[in-house]
Enzyme design. Structure first.
Site, short mmCIF file in Angstrom:
data_model
loop_
_atom_site.label_atom_id
_atom_site.label_comp_id
_atom_site.label_asym_id
_atom_site.label_seq_id
_atom_site.Cartn_x
_atom_site.Cartn_y
_atom_site.Cartn_z
N ASP A 36 0.59 -1.21 -0.07
CA ASP A 36 0.05 -0.07 -0.07
C ASP A 36 0.90 1.34 -0.07
OD1 ASP A 36 -2.38 1.29 0.09
OD2 ASP A 36 -3.26 0.17 1.89
N ASP A 94 -10.01 3.39 -3.44
CA ASP A 94 -10.98 2.34 -3.12
C ASP A 94 -12.04 2.13 -3.68
OD1 ASP A 94 -8.74 1.75 -1.46
OD2 ASP A 94 -9.58 1.86 0.29
C1 GLA Z 1 -6.04 1.35 1.49
C2 GLA Z 1 -6.03 0.22 0.46
C3 GLA Z 1 -7.28 -0.69 0.62
C4 GLA Z 1 -6.80 -1.62 1.87
C5 GLA Z 1 -6.51 -0.53 3.18
C6 GLA Z 1 -6.12 -1.31 4.25
O1 GLA Z 1 -7.32 2.20 1.61
O2 GLA Z 1 -6.52 0.81 -0.97
O3 GLA Z 1 -7.44 -1.57 -0.49
O4 GLA Z 1 -5.80 -2.30 1.72
O5 GLA Z 1 -5.65 0.49 2.67
O6 GLA Z 1 -5.96 -0.08 5.30
#
Ligand code: GLA
Length: 410
Positions: A171, A226
């Site tokens: 990430d 997301d």
């Molecule tokens: C980010 C990523 C998500 C998930 C969260 C976890 O938002 O884009 O897919 O992995 O972190 O904290």
């Protein structure tokens, strides 16, 4: 051998008649063409993800609420409910499995939530005929505030290799003052040196245009923020799948075997949309050769949801060995046609109605690169039925938020 000499004889006249300068231009064009068409020559050096990765990830449904029994029961379910047999192989634990580092800097799994340890979990998942994926972050801390991988890349890669990790999602929260390419290349190098092949999933949300550099650094890269379990809403950090779909426009040329655009995990079955909307979401993910990472509770699926996630003919479109990402070939308001070239020369086509009223949607053979006069066999991939042979075009009435997915073979 015969293929090779044929190619050479096709290129030779260009080189002979044009001299050195032209040769250089041709070479440059060839290199450009190779990148543009996503040839395996530019893919990552780990030989993995030659088709889009398929699996399950804990985040969309469970967020931080992850633990050993959950992961084990998910692996049990996938091994017995048809998911593994349909091709879903990676069981990926997302954020919140980690709590700190020991005195030597080694990352530590949460002992309360994972009392047997992460290696034991990996072994359990492997014993079910599945692969094990894990999550970390290129920053000091993960997005949920757990310890990240910055300055620990070498050590973490070794730990993951020792645990038997097969897939790393990495990430971008709390990252250093560096480019995505710098940060992710460091982890890529560390993974390579660990000696264990691991799919490397770049998750920097498209912020550093990862499609421009990702093919030699990772196996897939997120292109968007997301996903959210809704049709087209926008939330603070996330948005409905239609927004993620639209963000793929123009990115198809960067995808190919070993290196994929990732519009984020599936929301199919999480409850925020109708079954028809989930069918549309899944169909479009297949046509754009997206990684198919289920994000629902696969231990407890209604038959309609399982039918969507395990549909063999749709999955075959996603996993087609040619590895082309499909594109939108026609748009008329809310009526869209998406198409993907397949290895056998046929096309997978989605007639997609984004609107709220039924719509007549058709695809012309010329949209697919076929001469109109050809007769082509059309097969409905959801009902697995032959619809007949058609000349010039094929069309149907599509219900609101629905799709018709067909294969067109001249
Ligand atoms: C980010 C990523 C998500 C998930 C969260 C976890 O938002 O884009 O897919 O992995 O972190 O904290």
């Amino acid at each position: 051998m015969s293929g090779k000499s044929k190619n050479m004889s096709q290129h030779q006249p260009l080189f002979c008649t044009a001299g050195r300068l032209r040769s250089g231009v041709v070479l440059l064009l060839w290199v450009w063409g190779t990148v543009f068409h996503g040839s395996a020559a530019w893919a990552l050096d780990n030989g993995l993800a030659l088709t889009p990765p398929m699996g399950w990830n804990s985040w969309n449904k469970f967020g931080c609420d992850v633990n050993e029994p959950l992961l084990e029961s998910v692996a049990d379910a996938m091994a017995t409910n048809g998911m593994r047999d349909a091709g879903y192989q990676y069981v990926i634990i997302d954020d919140c499995w980690q709590v700190g580092r020991d005195a030597s800097g080694n990352i530590i799994g949460d002992p309360q939530r994972f009392p047997s340890g992460i290696k034991a979990l990996a072994d359990y998942i492997h014993s079910r005929g599945l692969k094990f994926g894990i999550y970390s972050c290129a920053g000091t801390n993960t997005c949920a505030g757990r310890p990240g991988g910055l300055f620990h890349e070498e050590q973490d890669a070794k730990t993951y290799a020792a645990w038997g990790v097969d897939y790393l999602k990495y990430d971008w929260c709390n990252h250093a003052n560096e480019t995505g390419e710098q940060a992710y290349s460091r982890m890529h190098d560390a993974l390579l040196r660990s000696g264990r092949p691991m799919v490397f999933s770049i998750c920097e949300w498209g912020q550093n245009k990862p499609w421009l550099w990702g093919a030699t650094v990772g196996n897939l890269w997120r292109t968007t923020g997301d996903i959210y379990d809704c049709w087209d809403c926008t939330e603070k950090w996330s948005s409905g799948w239609l927004h993620n779909l639209d963000s793929q426009a123009g990115l198809a040329a960067y995808a190919g075997p070993g290196h994929w655009n990732d519009p984020d995990m599936l929301e199919v079955g999480n409850g925020g949309m109708t079954d028809m909307e989930y069918k549309a979401h899944f169909s479009l993910w297949c046509i754009i050769a997206a990684p198919l990472i289920a994000g629902n509770d696969v231990r407890d699926m209604r038959p309609a949801i399982k039918k969507i996630l395990t549909n063999k003919e749709l999955i075959a479109v996603d996993q087609d060995p040619l590895g082309e990402q499909g594109v939108r070939v026609r748009k008329n308001g809310d009526a869209e046609v998406w198409a993907k070239r397949l290895a056998d020369g046929s096309r997978a086509v989605v007639l997609f109605n984004r609107g709220t009223a039924p719509a007549e949607i058709s695809v012309a053979w010329e949209d697919l690169g076929y001469p109109g006069h050809l007769k082509a066999a059309v097969r409905d991939l959801w009902t697995e039925r032959k619809l007949g042979k058609f000349k010039n075009k094929f069309g149907a009435t599509i219900a609101p938020h629905d799709v018709l997915v067909v294969n067109v073979m001249p």
